[in-house]
Design an enzyme around this catalytic site. Sequence first.
Site, PDB file in Angstrom:
ATOM      1  CG  ASP A  16       2.029  -0.830   9.371  1.00 52.49           C
ATOM      2  OD1 ASP A  16       2.738  -1.648   8.761  1.00 52.49           O
ATOM      3  OD2 ASP A  16       1.267  -0.045   8.787  1.00 52.49           O
ATOM      4  CG  ASP A  66      -1.906  -1.172   1.168  1.00 49.12           C
ATOM      5  OD1 ASP A  66      -2.658  -1.269   0.180  1.00 49.12           O
ATOM      6  OD2 ASP A  66      -1.903  -1.990   2.108  1.00 49.12           O
ATOM      7  N   GLY A  67       2.081   1.187   0.504  1.00 48.80           N
ATOM      8  CA  GLY A  67       2.930   2.373   0.586  1.00 48.80           C
ATOM      9  C   GLY A  67       3.255   2.970  -0.771  1.00 48.80           C
ATOM     10  NE  ARG A 114       5.617  -5.856   8.268  1.00 49.40           N
ATOM     11  CZ  ARG A 114       5.567  -4.718   7.570  1.00 49.40           C
ATOM     12  NH1 ARG A 114       5.692  -4.744   6.256  1.00 49.40           N
ATOM     13  NH2 ARG A 114       5.407  -3.568   8.174  1.00 49.40           N
ATOM     14  CG  ASP A 165      -2.592   5.525   2.821  1.00 52.36           C
ATOM     15  OD1 ASP A 165      -3.616   5.384   3.501  1.00 52.36           O
ATOM     16  OD2 ASP A 165      -2.515   6.317   1.855  1.00 52.36           O
ATOM     17  N   GLY A 166       0.057   2.936   6.103  1.00 45.47           N
ATOM     18  CA  GLY A 166       1.169   2.076   6.476  1.00 45.47           C
ATOM     19  C   GLY A 166       2.520   2.751   6.525  1.00 45.47           C
ATOM     20  CD  GLU A 167       5.003   3.935   3.487  1.00 44.50           C
ATOM     21  OE1 GLU A 167       6.183   4.355   3.438  1.00 44.50           O
ATOM     22  OE2 GLU A 167       4.701   2.717   3.414  1.00 44.50           O
ATOM     23  N   GLY A 223       1.188  -6.220   3.693  1.00 45.34           N
ATOM     24  CA  GLY A 223      -0.179  -6.055   4.177  1.00 45.34           C
ATOM     25  C   GLY A 223      -1.224  -6.185   3.094  1.00 45.34           C
TER      26      GLY A 223
END
Length: 506
Positions: free
Chosen positions: A306, A209-210, A319, A482-484, A241
């Site tokens: 995350d 997603d990143g 993970r 967004d996972g970042e 993810g």
Amino acid sequence: MAAGRRVPPHGDGGAVLLRGRFSPGSSPGSVSWSVALTERELQVLRPGGPDAALRLADCVGSAAFPSGPAAACFSLVGYPFRKARWGSPARQRLQRTFRVSQHPDAEENLRIAQAWSQRIRELSLPAAPTRDGASYGVLPRPCRALVLLNPQSGAGRALEDFQAVVQPMLADADITPTVFVTERPHHAQEKVQDEDLSQWDVLVVMSGDGLLHEVLNGLMERPDWEQALQTPLCILPGGSGNALAASINYYAGNDHVAKKKLLTNCTFILCKGLHAPMDLVSLSTASGKRFFSFLGFGWGFIADVDIDSEKYRRLGNARFTLGTLQCLVRLRVYQGRLSYLPAATEPGSARDPEPRRAAPTAGTEAPGGDREPLADALLAPLGQPVPPHWVVVPEEEFVCVYAIYQSHLGTNLLMAPAARLHDGCMHLFYVRAGISRVALLKIFLAMGRGTHLELNCPHLHCVPVRAFRLEPRGSAGIMTVDGEALACEPVQGQIHGQPCRVVTGS
């Protein structure tokens, strides 16, 4: 053929549009089969054998070509669900070829084959409805795709998986990919900022997603951002993810799957070519940063998992399981103030529990005359109090805060089952301090099935909102978008209705 989907199959195939007798395969043969084409399927009647039908909903392409001195052939390729050795059914390639030789004239046989092939292609295209106020579209054929691929994402197999799984399927569907392999952070963002988008019919992201977050914010930095957002985006799972890919698979009505099955399902959705509007969220921080998000914003436990699990990236989705267990051992509590604007609530009105689709929002003129993307009409400036019709959460100690705008938080985490691409709201989850480790673990185990809210845990809250503000006390803790990772500071965001388009299932 309905196996692998949560929707029932069609009934009969409908009225016959074309009918003929053809030999199976491309080589001459004495056997001929009766073949009929309806609006929904290609029906084959085999003398002395079982009849067969291929649903056109599973078909991605068809071609006609000469065969020998006088004959011609037409073929079609589909990816129906087949029973797998274990787990959910999987889409598998199926090609059928028919030889046309009833006329002595080669041109007439080729004309018949081309007529069948063209009609199959036309009927295989998905309908482009207007549903819930959202207008759908279909990618053109032939289709030009710019594929932005991060070879280091997830377990590091994105390029290999693209070549083995994706590329052959795109060839079947008359989609020509041009692959751009990223070499550093923000490489994809820089690429799309300056790219001539008129060359492409779709922008495909093969990563986690990143990378899509990079691409989206690169498009928003263009002077023609409104027009750029009309180029459909497509996500193919190549990370750990893969939350948006799992959400797209879920919206299409498919069973929960992961790894190669999820990649095949998402590539099939791209081959069909249906695209729809998607909501975005603008996020602004106290330090003056502003960016755009398609998935979710997190603070606390989920963000910790995350980011802390990044060192286990090579394990793929596993993970997050390892990271969850580690963060449970050292469970943290974060202090801050959370405020939000409930969905479908106007100033002075009673709160409506049913979320409404947000109206499309345009930009505003900045002081320098440039058009700022997507004005934040619902937000007061950070540093000023929230508007009086907002809700301020009385508790100020949290284990987790997460605003999600898609159904899935990860491949195996169905966090917001009611979420859709353009439902006009964020689903704001927060977990108050005082929850036990066992209760928190039960929530995440139930989230795999989307049943976590049925636990009625008193510490877990979920509310549909149109905007929110989070003001942490101090800079401790991790924030993610967004996972970042983001620096921990006051942040607020609001939903914007349908500014961009994404490839999706029916």
